[in-house]
Design an enzyme around this catalytic site. Structure first.
Site, short mmCIF file in Angstrom:
data_model
loop_
_atom_site.label_atom_id
_atom_site.label_comp_id
_atom_site.label_asym_id
_atom_site.label_seq_id
_atom_site.Cartn_x
_atom_site.Cartn_y
_atom_site.Cartn_z
N LYS A 26 0.33 -1.44 0.41
CA LYS A 26 -0.06 0.14 -0.09
C LYS A 26 1.09 1.55 0.17
CE LYS A 26 -1.63 1.41 4.09
NZ LYS A 26 -1.54 2.83 4.05
N CYS A 123 -5.07 7.26 9.62
CA CYS A 123 -5.05 7.35 10.38
C CYS A 123 -5.26 8.04 11.85
CB CYS A 123 -4.59 6.04 10.43
SG CYS A 123 -5.54 4.66 9.72
N VAL A 335 8.12 6.27 16.99
CA VAL A 335 7.17 7.17 15.78
C VAL A 335 6.03 8.20 16.08
CG1 VAL A 335 7.17 6.55 13.14
CG2 VAL A 335 8.81 5.15 14.26
#
Length: 441
Positions: A26, A123, A335
């Site tokens: 993706k 998201c 992250v």
């Protein structure tokens, strides 16, 4: 395309066994689709997964006048002969579920002299500011104006090469620089660049198109701008995140899954951790077999990081497996600052997970501590039981799914449409692996 219903009922406690296939990543395919805008001739992309993020980018390309066809499953053709401007409303209608529109900026500035970016979705796993992108575009000579509808970028004097040093090796910002620099006048030097395999595959695509890009030591990338790029023909890199997800599914359900299309070289960091936890794998010519060999799983301490570190996308499904390890595991998330939200649902299922919002006191680490860092401690083994779950984000959603598959009893999972953003044919794959579930799509 994707999931047509929003709920799945899972009867857990059954091992997942069988063979599934992964196609293109993706995180590469959607960027390769944007890269087609730069070409003066048609492009062909193979290995394209049937996921909703691909549909979002396809819709955006079509809004800009790109002809997109799919003569066979997993293959897209792009005709960029008639690229045209689009209105905010048209862009926003397609971009609501994706953050990919920001990467259209460089190609559109080269092709049309203007780019429009609406509010960005994606998201909700933490702050994902676009200032890295906008600062880089300004360095190339873009003028950024904000309006009530979004952001308008223009390049009245064209785009020129620049010296750019990223404060963090952001994948998205590196992609932005690459997609902009390849047709900017002069040389661009990008320091502290991301070097993920998906970045390398994007560079390979751009080189096929006529770009001149060299990857130097110490995260430095040099790009010599060219006047023209043609289309490409390319087979996309496999999806590393999906491979890791199914590997964790095999581990937590005590199953045995062969993932066709997986390769060892891009998965080495994950494979090391998988083996330390107690999982078994066998690398074959056409994929990798993952299974639970029996016996107790072992706790681990890991820190997520940019490549070649342990990917942040891998920690969520792994945490589900760590609930069954004997002892205390620690996951430092370096992250994103809000990627442990999915663990609350695991707690409802019986997991013993504590999230430390400010991280844990430093001890010898591979990754330097970051100001926003969080940590999670997972104490196991704890039997999981069924529960009603609501999917929070893409990777968290898959993690909830495999937790339910391993748990005793029945679980109802809602908002599963998010999973189709990054996992192709998820319902069919669950069926092929022998999962016990009810889905009325």
């Amino acid at each position: 395309m994707g999931l047509t219903a929003d709920e799945i009922i899972v009867n857990g406690g059954k091992p997942l066994t069988g063979r599934i296939q992964v196609r293109g990543a993706k995180n590469l395919v959607t960027k390769a689709m944007v890269a087609a805008l730069l070409g003066e001739t048609p492009s062909v992309l193979r290995g394209v997964p049937d996921i909703s993020d691909v549909q979002v980018v396809r819709g955006l390309l079509e809004v800009y006048g790109v002809g997109v066809t799919s003569p066979t499953a997993g293959e897209l053709h792009f005709d960029t002969a008639s690229v045209e401007k689009a209105h905010f409303a048209e862009i926003d209608a397609h971009a609501g579920a994706s953050r990919i529109p920001i990467l259209f900026c460089g190609p559109l500035l080269h092709r049309l002299g203007e780019a429009r970016i609406p509010d960005l979705g994606g998201c909700r796993i933490g702050d994902r500011p676009i200032n890295y992108h906008l600062d880089a575009l300004r360095a190339f000579g873009a003028v950024v104006d904000k309006s009530y509808e979004g952001i308008v970028l223009t390049a009245p004097d064209g785009l020129h090469g620049a010296d750019i040093e990223l404060p963090y090796p952001s994948v998205g910002a590196t992609e932005q620089v690459l997609l902009t620099a390849v047709r900017a006048k002069g040389i661009t030097e990008l320091k502290n660049a991301a070097i993920e395999p998906e970045i390398m595959d994007l560079i390979a695509i751009l080189q096929k198109m006529g770009a001149i890009i060299s990857v130097e030591p110490n995260r430095v990338i040099l790009i010599e701008g060219v006047d023209r790029l043609d289309g490409y023909k390319h087979s996309a890199l496999f999806d590393r995140n999906e491979v890791a997800s199914w590997a964790c599914a095999a581990l937590v359900t005590k199953g045995d899954i062969f993932v066709e299309g997986a390769r060892q070289s891009e998965m080495m960091t994950f494979l090391n951790v998988f083996r330390k936890v107690g999982g078994a794998f066998d690398v074959q010519e056409d994929g990798i077999r993952f299974w639970h060999p029996g016996g107790a799983l072992k706790p681990v301490t890991i820190e997520t990081d940019v490549h070649p570190g342990f990917m942040t996308d891998w920690q969520q499904p792994l945490i589900v497996a760590l609930t069954q390890a004997e002892g205390t595991s620690i996951v430092h998330e370096t992250v994103y600052e809000n990627r442990f939200g999915f663990t609350e649902a695991l707690g409802k299922m019986g997991a013993n997970i504590v999230v430390h919002e400010q991280g844990l006191p430093d001890h010898p680490r591979r990754v330097a501590r970051r100001d926003f860092e969080q940590a999670a401690t997972i104490v196991g083994p704890t039997p999981l039981h069924g529960a009603d779950l609501h999917v929070p984000d893409l990777r968290g959603g898959f993690s909830h799914l495999i937790a339910a598959l391993s748990a005793e009893g029945r679980s109802t999972i809602s908002n599963i449409g998010i999973i189709s953003r990054g996992y192709e044919h998820i319902i069919e794959k669950l069926g092929a692996l022998g999962a016990d579930f009810v889905y009325e799509g």
